[in-house]
Enzyme design. Structure first.
Site, PDB file in Angstrom:
ATOM      1  N   ASP A 257       0.835  -1.205   0.000  1.00  0.00           N
ATOM      2  CA  ASP A 257       0.000   0.000   0.000  1.00  0.00           C
ATOM      3  C   ASP A 257       0.871   1.257   0.000  1.00  0.00           C
ATOM      4  OD1 ASP A 257      -1.954   1.883   0.240  1.00  0.00           O
ATOM      5  OD2 ASP A 257      -2.521   1.384   2.304  1.00  0.00           O
ATOM      6  N   LYS A 264       1.467   8.005   0.382  1.00  0.00           N
ATOM      7  CA  LYS A 264       1.869   8.050   1.797  1.00  0.00           C
ATOM      8  C   LYS A 264       3.226   8.735   1.925  1.00  0.00           C
ATOM      9  CE  LYS A 264      -0.273   3.740   3.398  1.00  0.00           C
ATOM     10  NZ  LYS A 264      -1.155   4.340   4.403  1.00  0.00           N
ATOM     11  N   ASP A 275       0.298  -5.027   4.623  1.00  0.00           N
ATOM     12  CA  ASP A 275      -1.101  -4.637   4.458  1.00  0.00           C
ATOM     13  C   ASP A 275      -1.981  -5.790   3.952  1.00  0.00           C
ATOM     14  OD1 ASP A 275      -2.931  -2.646   4.961  1.00  0.00           O
ATOM     15  OD2 ASP A 275      -2.776  -1.723   2.982  1.00  0.00           O
ATOM     16  N   ASP A 334      -5.827   6.456  -0.548  1.00  0.00           N
ATOM     17  CA  ASP A 334      -5.160   5.645   0.479  1.00  0.00           C
ATOM     18  C   ASP A 334      -6.173   4.910   1.364  1.00  0.00           C
ATOM     19  OD1 ASP A 334      -3.064   4.557   1.837  1.00  0.00           O
ATOM     20  OD2 ASP A 334      -2.569   6.350   3.005  1.00  0.00           O
ATOM     21  N   GLU A 336      -8.044   2.582   0.634  1.00  0.00           N
ATOM     22  CA  GLU A 336      -8.320   1.590  -0.418  1.00  0.00           C
ATOM     23  C   GLU A 336      -8.808   0.259   0.132  1.00  0.00           C
ATOM     24  OE1 GLU A 336      -5.445   1.887   0.981  1.00  0.00           O
ATOM     25  OE2 GLU A 336      -5.079  -0.232   1.394  1.00  0.00           O
ATOM     26  N   ARG A 338     -10.994  -0.484   2.369  1.00  0.00           N
ATOM     27  CA  ARG A 338     -12.454  -0.576   2.452  1.00  0.00           C
ATOM     28  C   ARG A 338     -13.074  -0.769   1.069  1.00  0.00           C
ATOM     29  NH1 ARG A 338     -12.692   5.098   5.515  1.00  0.00           N
ATOM     30  NH2 ARG A 338     -10.623   4.366   6.056  1.00  0.00           N
TER      31      ARG A 338
HETATM   32  N1  BES Z   1      -3.185   0.183   5.206  1.00  0.00           N
HETATM   33  C1  BES Z   1      -3.561   1.445   5.694  1.00  0.00           C
HETATM   34  C2  BES Z   1      -3.816   1.454   7.202  1.00  0.00           C
HETATM   35  C3  BES Z   1      -2.592   1.396   8.086  1.00  0.00           C
HETATM   36  C4  BES Z   1      -1.884   2.540   8.369  1.00  0.00           C
HETATM   37  C5  BES Z   1      -2.222   0.220   8.661  1.00  0.00           C
HETATM   38  C6  BES Z   1      -0.788   2.474   9.207  1.00  0.00           C
HETATM   39  C7  BES Z   1      -1.154   0.160   9.517  1.00  0.00           C
HETATM   40  C8  BES Z   1      -0.422   1.291   9.789  1.00  0.00           C
HETATM   41  C9  BES Z   1      -4.855   1.913   5.039  1.00  0.00           C
HETATM   42  O1  BES Z   1      -5.008   1.521   3.726  1.00  0.00           O
HETATM   43  C10 BES Z   1      -4.798   3.404   5.043  1.00  0.00           C
HETATM   44  O2  BES Z   1      -3.950   3.933   4.384  1.00  0.00           O
HETATM   45  N2  BES Z   1      -5.711   4.011   5.771  1.00  0.00           N
HETATM   46  C11 BES Z   1      -5.721   5.435   5.879  1.00  0.00           C
HETATM   47  C12 BES Z   1      -7.168   5.871   5.797  1.00  0.00           C
HETATM   48  C13 BES Z   1      -7.335   7.354   5.721  1.00  0.00           C
HETATM   49  C14 BES Z   1      -6.836   7.878   4.399  1.00  0.00           C
HETATM   50  C15 BES Z   1      -8.787   7.682   5.906  1.00  0.00           C
HETATM   51  C16 BES Z   1      -5.105   5.833   7.205  1.00  0.00           C
HETATM   52  O3  BES Z   1      -5.382   5.178   8.214  1.00  0.00           O
HETATM   53  O4  BES Z   1      -4.317   6.754   7.219  1.00  0.00           O
HETATM   54 ZN    ZN Z   2      -4.075  -0.224   3.175  1.00  0.00          ZN
HETATM   55 MG    MG Z   3      -4.097   2.869   2.382  1.00  0.00          MG
END
Ligand code: BES
Ligand code: ZN
Ligand code: MG
Length: 485
Positions: A257, A264, A275, A334, A336, A338
């Site tokens: 991811d 990111k 991920d 990001d 993604e 969901r």
């Molecule tokens: N895979 C990430 C979630 C994640 C972040 C897992 C850090 C472990 C450590 C997910 O796809 C993501 O990027 N979520 C975003 C959502 C936001 C953009 C609403 C997040 O948590 O920053």
């Molecule tokens: Zn993710």
């Molecule tokens: Mg993400």
């Protein structure tokens, strides 16, 4: 695949057992376990160490004795009245760790605590032996513990613990492999191996089929990568009644991811190889099902792709249509996980009449803010299913904490121009927003619980059964307990 490959149970200790390295226990109230007593009967060395006040039997303590040509390691078990399955698992793990440190492969471990802890000791011995060595090319860096004997305990329960431990190790390996190895195709291959062993039906949809079927969430995220996406389905019908409602597990298989166009930051981005730990958990559970063949009906569903960025990648503002027909406004590429789970949950709801659906995903950084690396955030639609989750959590010491899915939160993911959007309200309740989003794709009246494992899938404090820097395969043991495997 560096971990114990075979466990032998030995019913009774005989002093002439050709076992050079023996691990037994001492409780904190100076009480020797049955094996320690048999060993110390004549020599009295262990008793002498206790009498000297040097060895108290606290958890984590250990002492080595050399008696009749054997190396004897005595491990502290803590207070006898506090001894439980979690302690049994961790001290058995410690026994394996010590064997690895000493580079010995001929180890006899006491079934600490007696018969009722047999499964926990079997699990712990394997988990403590786990190492991820696949990319170390120098043999001097490697020592693998491949065999162990366990003295006492119940043979079947020990072997069950062994099978569960191995399944957790498979989940850890899948998570630990880098993104260029643990690809969607790799997950599909592992699913095939599990299907063959467990006589399960395997179905895999590739990119064309995913698009043709209208899985717009997965197809949208997969636009930005050349790595072929996969939608993986494993079906296991082991119940006497094949028409019994199946239990469905859905796992996020996002093999890397980068965040997509909403890229990111660079720091720790390498960790986003983890991920896919939701899918690793589900495959670990199905590996255990394949070897233990329980009388249940269960389905695994894994939507899998990378989330990268490039000329073809999906963009903020794009609107996607999920498999259940609902439209999604993408406000951040990001978020993604969901989107691909939307198709997994819709597929599960449309094609089966499940007893329940559980989904597992490293879904939000927000869950780490709320619960740290200690507990998984859970939320769902059915109180009695949630109670079963909490009971399984207590049984296995894999901690969960429930978040509410109240209507006030569910409103936050409504979109102005589509049915839903993939973000909640700015800077608040991020894990709940993700849960509220997923709820839109679960069929009405299907009991469902969502597990956000972003804090627990890796990164916690290492201990005797959790190696440093490794994927944990958190949840495999909890789910197997819940499924009565
Ligand atoms: N895979 C990430 C979630 C994640 C972040 C897992 C850090 C472990 C450590 C997910 O796809 C993501 O990027 N979520 C975003 C959502 C936001 C953009 C609403 C997040 O948590 O920053
Ligand atoms: Zn993710
Ligand atoms: Mg993400």
């Amino acid at each position: 695949m560096a971990h114990i490959q075979t466990i032998k149970q030995i019913a009774k200790y005989k002093a002439d057992l050709n076992q050079k390295f023996i691990v037994a226990g001492l409780y904190q109230n100076d009480k020797l376990t049955p094996l320690s007593q048999s060993i110390d009967k004549n020599a009295g060395q262990i008793k002498a160490a206790i009498d000297s006040g040097d060895f108290k039997g606290k958890i984590g303590e250990n002492r080595t004795f050399y008696i009749s040509g054997n190396t004897i390691v005595i491990i502290g078990l803590g207070k006898e009245e506090n001894f439980d399955a979690d302690t049994a698992r961790k001290v058995a793990g410690q026994a394996s760790r010590i064997a690895i440190q000493r580079k010995t492969d001929n180890i006899l471990i006491e079934c600490f605590g007696g018969d009722e802890y047999s499964q926990a000791v079997g699990e712990g011995a394997v988990l403590g032996s786990y190492q991820f060595l696949d990319y170390k090319t120098k043999t001097k860096d490697k020592f693998e513990l491949t065999n162990a004997s366990i003295l006492g305990g119940n043979e079947d329960a020990i072997q069950k613990g062994f099978a569960i431990g191995k399944a957790v190790c498979l989940g850890r390996d899948l998570g630990n492999h880098p993104g260029n190895v643990s690809t969607p195709s790799h997950l599909a291959k592992v699913a095939k191996d599990i299907a063959d062993e467990g006589k399960m039906k395997l179905t895999i949809f590739d990119r064309d089929k995913i698009e043709e079927m209208g899985m717009g969430g997965l197809a949208g995220v997969a636009q930005g990568t050349e790595e072929p996406p996969k939608f993986i389905i494993l079906e296991y019908f082991g119940a006497d009644d094949k028409a019994e409602k199946p239990k469905i597990l859905v796992g996020k298989g996002l093999t890397f991811d980068a965040g997509g166009i909403s890229i990111k930051p660079g720091g720790k981005m390498d960790e986003m190889k983890f991920d896919m730990c939701g899918s690793a958990l589900v495959l670990g559970v199905f590996q255990a099902i394949a070897s233990l063949k329980p009388k249940i009906n269960a389905i695994a569903i894994i939507p899998s792709t990378e989330n990268l960025l490039g000329a073809k990648a999906y963009k903020p503002g794009d609107i996607l249509t999920a498999y259940n027909g609902k439209t999604i406004e993408v406000l951040n590429t990001d978020a993604e996980g969901r989107l691909i789970l939307a198709d997994g949950l819709s597929y599960a709801s449309k094609h089966y009449d499940p007893e329940f659906i559980l989904d597992f995903a490293t879904l939000t950084g927000a869950v780490l803010v709320a619960l740290g690396h200690i507990a998984t955030g859970v939320m769902g639609t059915d109180e009695s299913l949630m109670d079963r989750v909490k009971t399984a959590s207590k049984n296995t010491d894999e901690k969960v904490w429930e978040f509410p899915l109240w209507p006030e939160y569910c409103k936050q993911i409504k979109s102005e121009i589509a049915d839903v959007k993939n973000l909640g309200a700015p800077s608040q309740a991020g894990s709940i927003a993700a849960g509220a989003f997923l709820k839109e794709f679960v069929g009405k009246d299907i009991p469902w619980v969502h597990f956000d494992i972003a804090g627990t899938a890796w990164g916690g404090k290492p201990n005797s059964i959790e190696p440093k820097g490794s994927a944990t395969a958190w949840g495999v043991r909890l789910v197997l307990d819940l499924l009565n495997v």
